[in-house]
Write a protein that holds these residues in place. Sequence first.
Motif, short mmCIF file in Angstrom:
data_model
loop_
_atom_site.label_atom_id
_atom_site.label_comp_id
_atom_site.label_asym_id
_atom_site.label_seq_id
_atom_site.Cartn_x
_atom_site.Cartn_y
_atom_site.Cartn_z
N TRP A 1 2.73 -3.95 6.28
CA TRP A 1 1.57 -3.17 5.85
C TRP A 1 1.38 -1.97 6.76
O TRP A 1 1.61 -2.05 7.97
CB TRP A 1 0.29 -4.01 5.95
CG TRP A 1 0.10 -5.00 4.88
CD1 TRP A 1 -0.65 -4.85 3.75
CD2 TRP A 1 0.62 -6.34 4.82
NE1 TRP A 1 -0.62 -6.01 3.00
CE2 TRP A 1 0.16 -6.93 3.64
CE3 TRP A 1 1.45 -7.07 5.67
CZ2 TRP A 1 0.49 -8.22 3.28
CZ3 TRP A 1 1.80 -8.36 5.30
CH2 TRP A 1 1.32 -8.92 4.13
N PRO A 2 0.85 -0.88 6.21
CA PRO A 2 0.48 0.27 7.05
C PRO A 2 -0.86 0.01 7.70
O PRO A 2 -1.55 -0.95 7.36
CB PRO A 2 0.39 1.40 6.02
CG PRO A 2 -0.09 0.72 4.78
CD PRO A 2 0.59 -0.63 4.79
N GLU B 1 3.94 4.32 10.80
CA GLU B 1 3.19 3.80 9.65
C GLU B 1 3.29 2.29 9.50
O GLU B 1 2.73 1.72 8.57
CB GLU B 1 3.65 4.49 8.37
CG GLU B 1 3.32 5.95 8.32
CD GLU B 1 1.81 6.19 8.36
OE1 GLU B 1 1.07 5.54 7.61
OE2 GLU B 1 1.38 7.03 9.18
N GLY C 1 6.49 3.08 -1.63
CA GLY C 1 7.41 4.13 -2.06
C GLY C 1 8.73 4.13 -1.31
O GLY C 1 9.69 4.77 -1.74
N ALA D 1 0.84 -1.21 0.00
CA ALA D 1 0.00 0.00 0.00
C ALA D 1 0.87 1.26 0.00
O ALA D 1 1.79 1.37 -0.81
CB ALA D 1 -0.99 -0.04 1.15
N THR D 2 0.62 2.17 0.91
CA THR D 2 1.32 3.45 0.93
C THR D 2 2.80 3.34 1.27
O THR D 2 3.54 4.30 1.10
CB THR D 2 0.64 4.42 1.92
OG1 THR D 2 0.64 3.81 3.22
CG2 THR D 2 -0.78 4.75 1.50
N LEU D 3 3.24 2.20 1.75
CA LEU D 3 4.66 2.02 2.11
C LEU D 3 5.53 1.65 0.93
O LEU D 3 6.76 1.71 1.02
CB LEU D 3 4.79 0.95 3.21
CG LEU D 3 4.07 1.24 4.51
CD1 LEU D 3 4.29 0.10 5.50
CD2 LEU D 3 4.51 2.57 5.10
N ASN E 1 6.14 -4.78 -5.38
CA ASN E 1 6.22 -4.39 -3.96
C ASN E 1 7.31 -5.15 -3.21
O ASN E 1 7.30 -5.19 -1.98
CB ASN E 1 4.88 -4.64 -3.27
CG ASN E 1 4.58 -6.11 -3.13
OD1 ASN E 1 4.84 -6.91 -4.04
ND2 ASN E 1 4.05 -6.50 -1.99
#
Length: 82
Positions: free
Chosen positions: A76-77, A47, A13, A9-11, A22
């Motif tokens: 995961w966040p 996070e 990056g 997910a948002t992590l 991923n």
Amino acid sequence: MQIEFKLFATLMGYLPDGAVKNAITLDVAENTTPYQLIDTYCVPRSEVHLVLINGVYVDEAGRDRPLKSHDTLAIWPPVAGG
């Protein structure tokens, strides 16, 4: 030793160059812990919610325990929904 490092997910990056989707295979020092990897790649600990090693949940205390060669570390966040 080599480990597989997965962020979701948002992590995603925070993964280093060379990651495919991923995940990335990393060469890390013996006795590297999940928290050391989290800090090395500047993933904010605030996070980091769900941490799995080889598909098994790792609580906060366990995140200071060393990884083993060929482990898969997945993070995961927090998840929001509605």
